[in-house]
Design a protein around this motif. Structure first.
Motif, short mmCIF file in Angstrom:
data_model
loop_
_atom_site.label_atom_id
_atom_site.label_comp_id
_atom_site.label_asym_id
_atom_site.label_seq_id
_atom_site.Cartn_x
_atom_site.Cartn_y
_atom_site.Cartn_z
N ASP A 1 -6.58 -4.33 -3.46
CA ASP A 1 -6.90 -5.73 -3.76
C ASP A 1 -6.17 -6.24 -5.00
N GLN A 2 -5.77 -5.33 -5.89
CA GLN A 2 -5.10 -5.75 -7.12
C GLN A 2 -3.71 -6.32 -6.85
N TYR A 3 -3.10 -5.93 -5.74
CA TYR A 3 -1.80 -6.50 -5.36
C TYR A 3 -1.75 -6.53 -3.84
N TYR A 4 -2.07 -7.67 -3.26
CA TYR A 4 -2.11 -7.81 -1.81
C TYR A 4 -1.32 -9.06 -1.42
N PRO A 5 -0.08 -8.89 -0.93
CA PRO A 5 0.77 -10.04 -0.61
C PRO A 5 0.17 -10.95 0.46
N ASP A 6 0.55 -12.22 0.39
CA ASP A 6 0.02 -13.23 1.31
C ASP A 6 0.36 -12.94 2.77
N CYS A 7 1.50 -12.30 3.02
CA CYS A 7 1.95 -12.11 4.40
C CYS A 7 1.02 -11.21 5.21
N TYR A 8 0.08 -10.52 4.54
CA TYR A 8 -0.87 -9.65 5.25
C TYR A 8 -2.29 -10.22 5.28
N SER A 9 -2.47 -11.37 4.66
CA SER A 9 -3.84 -11.90 4.50
C SER A 9 -4.49 -12.23 5.84
N LYS A 10 -3.73 -12.68 6.82
CA LYS A 10 -4.32 -13.09 8.10
C LYS A 10 -4.80 -11.90 8.93
N TYR A 11 -4.36 -10.66 8.54
CA TYR A 11 -4.76 -9.48 9.29
C TYR A 11 -5.94 -8.75 8.65
N GLY A 12 -6.50 -9.33 7.63
CA GLY A 12 -7.59 -8.65 6.93
C GLY A 12 -7.02 -7.65 5.94
N LYS A 13 -7.72 -6.58 5.70
CA LYS A 13 -7.31 -5.59 4.72
C LYS A 13 -6.50 -4.47 5.39
N VAL A 14 -5.17 -4.65 5.37
CA VAL A 14 -4.29 -3.62 5.91
C VAL A 14 -4.13 -2.52 4.85
N THR A 15 -4.44 -1.30 5.25
CA THR A 15 -4.37 -0.19 4.29
C THR A 15 -2.96 0.38 4.18
N ALA A 16 -2.26 0.46 5.31
CA ALA A 16 -0.93 1.07 5.30
C ALA A 16 -0.09 0.53 6.43
N ILE A 17 1.22 0.56 6.21
CA ILE A 17 2.20 0.27 7.25
C ILE A 17 2.98 1.55 7.45
N ILE A 18 3.08 2.04 8.69
CA ILE A 18 3.69 3.34 8.93
C ILE A 18 4.94 3.21 9.80
N ASP A 19 5.82 4.18 9.65
CA ASP A 19 7.02 4.26 10.49
C ASP A 19 7.62 5.65 10.32
N CYS A 20 8.41 6.05 11.30
CA CYS A 20 9.11 7.32 11.23
C CYS A 20 10.59 7.09 10.97
N THR A 21 11.21 8.03 10.31
CA THR A 21 12.65 7.97 10.07
C THR A 21 13.25 9.35 10.30
N ASN B 1 7.53 -9.13 11.37
CA ASN B 1 7.98 -9.52 10.04
C ASN B 1 7.14 -8.88 8.94
N ALA B 2 5.86 -8.65 9.22
CA ALA B 2 4.99 -8.05 8.21
C ALA B 2 5.24 -6.54 8.08
N ARG B 3 5.45 -5.88 9.23
CA ARG B 3 5.63 -4.43 9.18
C ARG B 3 7.06 -4.03 8.80
N ILE B 4 7.97 -5.02 8.75
CA ILE B 4 9.35 -4.67 8.43
C ILE B 4 9.51 -4.15 7.00
N HIS B 5 8.50 -4.39 6.16
CA HIS B 5 8.58 -3.94 4.77
C HIS B 5 8.60 -2.42 4.66
N VAL B 6 8.00 -1.71 5.62
CA VAL B 6 8.07 -0.26 5.58
C VAL B 6 9.50 0.21 5.86
N GLU B 7 10.22 -0.55 6.68
CA GLU B 7 11.62 -0.21 6.92
C GLU B 7 12.46 -0.45 5.66
#
Length: 435
Positions: free
Chosen positions: A244-264, A378-384
């Motif tokens: 909650d101390q740093y939660y960007p606006d682009c995730y606000s519509k999805y509620g409290k997203v804990t993590a964005i995951i991806d494999c590399t 667009n929201a999950r692209i930040h993990v990339e």
């Protein structure tokens, strides 16, 4: 000893020496040039025939006055009136000690052992411990001159090396003035951050022992292992209050997203073992790779890095095995791409998986569904982008040598730690478009 005393004088100081090595017997027999005579263990040659009065490493064989008595002044007696030149001797042309002697002060004559019985005299006839102090003193003085010359050359060479090192040296000091160069060579934002990091690991680094191996591989494996251990707190799974101390606006519509995951995947060399070869081969990349699962917070901070597996493992299977499912709490939300279609695995822990919708055959998405899929992408692209920062480090650009296979986990982990020391990745106030 026939004839020798006559030519050297009754007070002459001579010594007899045997052949030090059996393999030299034939060579000494040729040098002595005596008819039908072979050198053996009982053979003794007088000091008059050796360059230094006795076999030495630089001149171990007899070679002086081997053809009669026409040569004057035996070497050991000649040294008694030696007078060493004050001018240093050139290092490339070693002068004989006889050149350092004032020949005008010498009036001795020489002789040679011509009778086989003379050179086979037993050791107890001649006192082997009798040493000419004058000859040794002259030789020591000569060696001192040579040593001084070598010391001078060594000092000059060291000075030249220092000058070259100053001109061509490369290190943190030479780039500390530029943040761009610091970022290029270390991945860190500034010299002050580098100094802080170095200070944090300086104490354990002073006590560490390097792995065995070549110099470069030893340094790399040892330091990576140390950094992975000491920087471990930098990769942290946050609590909801911390999110909650740093939660960007682009995730606000999805509620409290804990993590964005991806494999590399990171390319590696082809192993020779068949079982390992098949486990590392990635059909998706069409080459041998290591696969890693990375999770980040909505703010773009690396919060989880899995152990490396072979590229043959699917994304879904890696999620099940890496232990990330145990970190989620009831009601958490996790965002991923379409490859993570294992919603049931997350539902077991009452965790919601947010992924773009799948299109059914011959059925087009409505406009609202297309918009929703675009927003999720667009929201999950930040993990990339986080993974992209990790791969800015050359070691993750591959191929990773098989010799580093035992520290691949640490390599990826350290890169994730260094990414967390970089600047903010996701702005706090933004729309759903990637920055």
């Amino acid at each position: 000893m026939p004839h020798v005393k006559e030519h050297l004088g009754s007070n002459a100081s001579i010594k007899l020496h045997k052949c030090p090595k059996e393999e030299w017997y034939k060579k000494w027999s040729k040098l002595l040039n005596r008819d039908n005579y072979e050198v053996n263990k009982n053979t003794r040659v007088c000091s008059n025939h050796f360059e230094y009065g006795q076999p030495r490493e630089l001149a171990p064989h007899p070679k002086l006055h081997m053809k009669g008595y026409e040569i004057t002044t035996p070497r050991r007696l000649l040294m008694r009136n030696t007078e060493v030149h004050s001018k240093p001797v050139a290092s490339k042309s070693r002068k004989k000690l006889s050149e350092l002697v004032d020949s005008e002060n010498v009036s001795l004559t020489t002789n040679i052992c011509t009778d086989s019985s003379t050179c086979n005299i037993s050791d107890d006839i001649i006192d082997e411990n009798e040493i000419s102090k004058e000859s040794l003193s002259a030789e020591i003085q000569f060696l001192k001159i040579q040593l001084a010359e070598k010391d001078h050359q060594l000092s000059s060479a060291k000075e030249k090396i220092k000058d070259l090192e100053k001109k061509n040296s490369f290190g943190i000091i030479s780039i500390k003035h530029s943040d761009n160069l610091i970022r290029l060579h270390t991945g860190l934002a500034s010299y002050s951050l580098f100094c802080w990091l170095l200070d944090e690991v300086s104490v354990p680094a002073s006590n560490m022992k390097y792995y065995k191996g070549s110099l470069v591989s030893s340094i790399i494996t040892t330091w990576i292992s140390l950094l992975a251990l000491e920087l471990r707190p930098l990769i942290h799974w946050p609590t909801r209050d911390q999110l909650d101390q740093y939660y960007p606006d682009c995730y606000s519509k999805y509620g409290k997203v804990t993590a964005i995951i991806d494999c590399t995947e990171v390319q590696t060399e082809r192993p020779s073992l068949d079982s390992t070869n098949s486990a590392l081969y990635s059909n998706y990349k069409s080459r041998h790779t290591y696969k890693v699962l990375v999770a980040c917070t909505p703010g773009g901070t690396v919060s989880f890095v899995s152990h490396a597996t072979g590229g043959d493992m699917s994304d879904v299977e890696l999620v099940r095995r890496c232990g990330i499912l145990d970190l989620f709490e009831e009601g958490d939300k996790v965002m991923a791409d379409k490859g993570f279609n294992n919603k049931d695995d997350f539902l077991l822990g009452d965790v919601e998986l947010i992924i773009p919708a799948f299109a059914r055959k011959n059925i087009q998405f409505r406009e609202s569904k297309n918009i929703s899929n675009t927003e999720i992408s667009n929201a999950r692209i930040h993990v990339e982008r986080v993974i992209g920062r990790m791969k800015d480090f050359k070691i993750l650009q591959g191929p990773i040598p098989l010799i580093l296979s035992d520290v691949v986990d640490n390599i990826v982990f350290v890169c994730g730690c260094l990414v967390n020391l970089s600047g903010v990745l996701v702005p706090l106030h933004t729309n759903n478009k990637s920055e």
